[in-house]
Structure formats: C-alpha cells, structure tokens
Design an enzyme around this catalytic site. Sequence first.
Site, PDB file in Angstrom:
ATOM      1  CG  ASP A  12     -28.421  73.233 -82.197  1.00  0.00           C
ATOM      2  OD1 ASP A  12     -28.099  72.274 -83.109  1.00  0.00           O
ATOM      3  OD2 ASP A  12     -27.997  74.722 -84.150  1.00  0.00           O
ATOM      4  CB  CYS A  19     -24.932  73.411 -84.710  1.00  0.00           C
ATOM      5  SG  CYS A  19     -24.101  74.139 -86.087  1.00  0.00           S
ATOM      6  N   GLY A  20     -26.341  71.367 -86.204  1.00  0.00           N
ATOM      7  CA  GLY A  20     -27.067  70.779 -87.306  1.00  0.00           C
ATOM      8  C   GLY A  20     -25.241  70.239 -88.298  1.00  0.00           C
ATOM      9  N   GLY A  34     -22.104  72.190 -87.883  1.00  0.00           N
ATOM     10  CA  GLY A  34     -21.062  72.818 -87.394  1.00  0.00           C
ATOM     11  C   GLY A  34     -20.350  74.321 -87.385  1.00  0.00           C
ATOM     12  N   GLY A  44     -22.442  76.873 -88.398  1.00  0.00           N
ATOM     13  CA  GLY A  44     -23.102  77.565 -87.034  1.00  0.00           C
ATOM     14  C   GLY A  44     -22.030  78.272 -86.058  1.00  0.00           C
TER      15      GLY A  44
END
Length: 150
Positions: free
Chosen positions: A8, A66-67, A69, A71
């Site tokens: 994302d 992701c930001g 990791g 999620g």
Amino acid sequence: MRIGIAADHGGFELKEKLAAQLRGAGHQVTDFGAFELSSGDDYPDFVIPLGREVAAGKLDRGIAVCGSGVGASICANKIKGVRACLIEDHFSAKQGVEDDHMNILCLGGRIQGPSMAWDLVQAFLGAEPSQAERHLRRLGKVAGLEAERK
C-alpha cells in the site's frame, strides 16, 4: 524464482525498489500494486490477491509491504495456505522458511531501510523449507487450525 510483491502507500517506495532489485537478480516478479502512491489505498486490496496466488502455488514466494508490516501480515495469514510473518532480522528471514515454511515475507516500509530490506529478502529467498519430522509435525498442527476455520 516466481515472486509476487504487494504494498500500500506505506510500503510503496520500498516495494518499487525491491521489485527492481528482484528483477535485476533474475527473478520473475508479479507486482500486485499499488501502482501509484495514493494515501487513500488499503493494504488488503493488494495483499489478498498476492496471498491467493502464493497459496495456489502460482508463485513460489511473496513479499508484502505496508507501513509497519503488521497489517500486511495479519491480512495475509487469513488466507488458507499462507504462512506470513513480519520479519525484522536476518536469522528469522531464513529460519522462518526453513522451520515454519513461511511463504510470504512481510516488511514495514516505514521501518526497514532499503539495504536492510534487501538483506532480509535475500535471506528469505535463499532458504529452503526443512523436511525434518519435527518441523512437519508442527506444521501439521498449524494446518489443523486452518481446517477448523470456516
């Protein structure tokens, strides 16, 4: 090796760098997006298709970013047949594949720098799943949990 990669907005820049490095190393890379930096996107939209392809055996391994990791890891592990983990050290990147048959490496785009992330990816891809009885026994117990989920 056939590698899938997804991220994302929080992992977009790291995903782009890793995808280029993977291609440069001779891997066949399938990019599940995001394809542009957009702060309104959601990691499940990219991680779910990645996880499904890995679980189906269409890809050898996957990388989800992701930001943090976290999620990406939670999301990927909801897919039957996926064994994903947020990894932040070289030992676990290798051992996770060997002992636990991890098939998706999760990284934090806001946590790992590109050099560390590449080191973790190389350890992950260079490891082979163990066929030792104790590891297979443990994996069987985990697979039993998956079978219980509806």
